[in-house]
Design a protein around this motif. Sequence first.
Motif, PDB file in Angstrom:
ATOM      1  N   HIS A   1      31.333  40.638  29.600  1.00  0.00           N
ATOM      2  CA  HIS A   1      29.769  40.824  29.609  1.00  0.00           C
ATOM      3  C   HIS A   1      29.018  40.211  28.610  1.00  0.00           C
ATOM      4  CE1 HIS A   1      30.800  43.951  32.753  1.00  0.00           C
ATOM      5  NE2 HIS A   1      31.416  44.444  31.675  1.00  0.00           N
ATOM      6  N   ASP A   2      29.554  39.121  28.160  1.00  0.00           N
ATOM      7  CA  ASP A   2      28.715  38.182  27.111  1.00  0.00           C
ATOM      8  C   ASP A   2      27.644  37.699  27.856  1.00  0.00           C
ATOM      9  OD1 ASP A   2      30.460  38.865  24.964  1.00  0.00           O
ATOM     10  OD2 ASP A   2      31.241  36.899  24.793  1.00  0.00           O
ATOM     11  N   THR A   3      26.628  37.304  27.043  1.00  0.00           N
ATOM     12  CA  THR A   3      25.355  36.602  27.603  1.00  0.00           C
ATOM     13  C   THR A   3      25.611  35.098  27.560  1.00  0.00           C
ATOM     14  OG1 THR A   3      24.335  36.549  25.517  1.00  0.00           O
ATOM     15  CG2 THR A   3      24.016  38.646  26.951  1.00  0.00           C
ATOM     16  N   ALA A   4      24.685  34.411  28.023  1.00  0.00           N
ATOM     17  CA  ALA A   4      24.997  32.990  27.704  1.00  0.00           C
ATOM     18  C   ALA A   4      24.953  32.621  26.324  1.00  0.00           C
ATOM     19  CB  ALA A   4      24.064  32.116  28.587  1.00  0.00           C
ATOM     20  N   ALA A   5      24.016  33.166  25.419  1.00  0.00           N
ATOM     21  CA  ALA A   5      23.754  32.891  24.032  1.00  0.00           C
ATOM     22  C   ALA A   5      25.291  33.540  23.427  1.00  0.00           C
ATOM     23  CB  ALA A   5      22.658  33.721  23.578  1.00  0.00           C
ATOM     24  N   GLU A   6      25.630  34.415  23.810  1.00  0.00           N
ATOM     25  CA  GLU A   6      26.724  34.873  23.052  1.00  0.00           C
ATOM     26  C   GLU A   6      27.790  33.919  23.454  1.00  0.00           C
ATOM     27  OE1 GLU A   6      25.675  39.722  23.215  1.00  0.00           O
ATOM     28  OE2 GLU A   6      26.905  38.781  24.972  1.00  0.00           O
ATOM     29  N   ARG A   7      28.262  33.402  24.529  1.00  0.00           N
ATOM     30  CA  ARG A   7      29.122  32.531  24.941  1.00  0.00           C
ATOM     31  C   ARG A   7      28.990  31.268  24.056  1.00  0.00           C
ATOM     32  NH1 ARG A   7      31.765  33.099  30.648  1.00  0.00           N
ATOM     33  NH2 ARG A   7      31.900  35.359  30.454  1.00  0.00           N
ATOM     34  N   SER A   8      27.766  30.835  24.085  1.00  0.00           N
ATOM     35  CA  SER A   8      27.491  29.599  23.387  1.00  0.00           C
ATOM     36  C   SER A   8      27.725  29.686  21.906  1.00  0.00           C
ATOM     37  CB  SER A   8      25.898  29.294  23.649  1.00  0.00           C
ATOM     38  OG  SER A   8      25.540  28.096  22.708  1.00  0.00           O
ATOM     39  N   ALA A   9      27.478  30.881  21.100  1.00  0.00           N
ATOM     40  CA  ALA A   9      27.732  31.067  19.793  1.00  0.00           C
ATOM     41  C   ALA A   9      29.305  30.996  19.722  1.00  0.00           C
ATOM     42  CB  ALA A   9      27.102  32.319  19.223  1.00  0.00           C
ATOM     43  N   THR A  10      29.940  31.834  20.483  1.00  0.00           N
ATOM     44  CA  THR A  10      31.401  31.663  20.498  1.00  0.00           C
ATOM     45  C   THR A  10      32.218  30.316  20.704  1.00  0.00           C
ATOM     46  OG1 THR A  10      31.458  33.911  21.555  1.00  0.00           O
ATOM     47  CG2 THR A  10      33.678  32.599  21.755  1.00  0.00           C
ATOM     48  N   ARG A  11      31.654  29.545  21.537  1.00  0.00           N
ATOM     49  CA  ARG A  11      32.167  28.253  21.656  1.00  0.00           C
ATOM     50  C   ARG A  11      31.756  27.410  20.018  1.00  0.00           C
ATOM     51  NH1 ARG A  11      34.081  27.556  26.539  1.00  0.00           N
ATOM     52  NH2 ARG A  11      32.908  28.435  28.402  1.00  0.00           N
ATOM     53  N   THR A  12      30.683  27.541  19.816  1.00  0.00           N
ATOM     54  CA  THR A  12      30.042  26.752  18.769  1.00  0.00           C
ATOM     55  C   THR A  12      30.998  27.368  17.433  1.00  0.00           C
ATOM     56  OG1 THR A  12      28.139  26.495  19.394  1.00  0.00           O
ATOM     57  CG2 THR A  12      28.362  26.398  17.038  1.00  0.00           C
ATOM     58  N   TRP A  13      31.227  28.537  17.101  1.00  0.00           N
ATOM     59  CA  TRP A  13      32.010  29.150  16.096  1.00  0.00           C
ATOM     60  C   TRP A  13      33.518  28.587  16.183  1.00  0.00           C
ATOM     61  CZ3 TRP A  13      36.552  31.733  15.387  1.00  0.00           C
ATOM     62  CH2 TRP A  13      36.880  32.170  14.019  1.00  0.00           C
ATOM     63  N   LEU A  14      34.165  28.614  17.452  1.00  0.00           N
ATOM     64  CA  LEU A  14      35.318  28.127  17.782  1.00  0.00           C
ATOM     65  C   LEU A  14      35.393  26.463  17.407  1.00  0.00           C
ATOM     66  CD1 LEU A  14      36.311  29.935  21.035  1.00  0.00           C
ATOM     67  CD2 LEU A  14      37.522  30.038  18.801  1.00  0.00           C
ATOM     68  N   LYS A  15      34.558  25.760  17.758  1.00  0.00           N
ATOM     69  CA  LYS A  15      34.631  24.277  17.286  1.00  0.00           C
ATOM     70  C   LYS A  15      34.672  24.091  15.889  1.00  0.00           C
ATOM     71  CE  LYS A  15      33.117  22.858  21.969  1.00  0.00           C
ATOM     72  NZ  LYS A  15      32.121  22.545  23.140  1.00  0.00           N
ATOM     73  N   ASP A  16      33.705  24.937  15.268  1.00  0.00           N
ATOM     74  CA  ASP A  16      33.268  24.738  14.019  1.00  0.00           C
ATOM     75  C   ASP A  16      34.444  25.134  13.054  1.00  0.00           C
ATOM     76  OD1 ASP A  16      31.017  23.519  14.483  1.00  0.00           O
ATOM     77  OD2 ASP A  16      29.789  25.116  14.237  1.00  0.00           O
ATOM     78  N   ASN A  17      35.107  26.140  13.340  1.00  0.00           N
ATOM     79  CA  ASN A  17      36.112  26.743  12.519  1.00  0.00           C
ATOM     80  C   ASN A  17      37.751  26.493  12.977  1.00  0.00           C
ATOM     81  OD1 ASN A  17      34.259  28.332  10.601  1.00  0.00           O
ATOM     82  ND2 ASN A  17      33.477  28.837  12.476  1.00  0.00           N
TER      83      ASN A  17
END
Length: 127
Positions: free
Chosen positions: A44-60
Amino acid sequence: MQGYDLDDTLAKVRWQSDLARAFASAPVLYKPTQDFIVITARQHDTAAERSATRTWLKDNQPNFKRIYYVNGDSEQAKAKAKARVIKNQDLTSYTDNNRDILKIIKETVSSSVTLYFMHADGTKTIY
């Protein structure tokens, strides 16, 4: 290829009402050394939550390749959905911090897939 759950497996998430903000600042719990995919039941993640998740994964997580969101209205349904991704992606291992999920996956996937339990301190053991 390896597979990992996300929350409290790769990232130590401090749950709050704004998951996007919480995830953006989540500390790394574990950093795989080989290419891997993420399989998460955060359906049930929002678009903003999915975006933050992808950014975190790519950065970390430099070895991150792809994220799969699975659906299910129960632990069993979520575990079976994760097992389908494990099979379809021909994973050699999968790591999760939820023993109930791992138990169901173990009953569903081939014994050639090594399952690991992720401890709260970032260490993993064979399940």
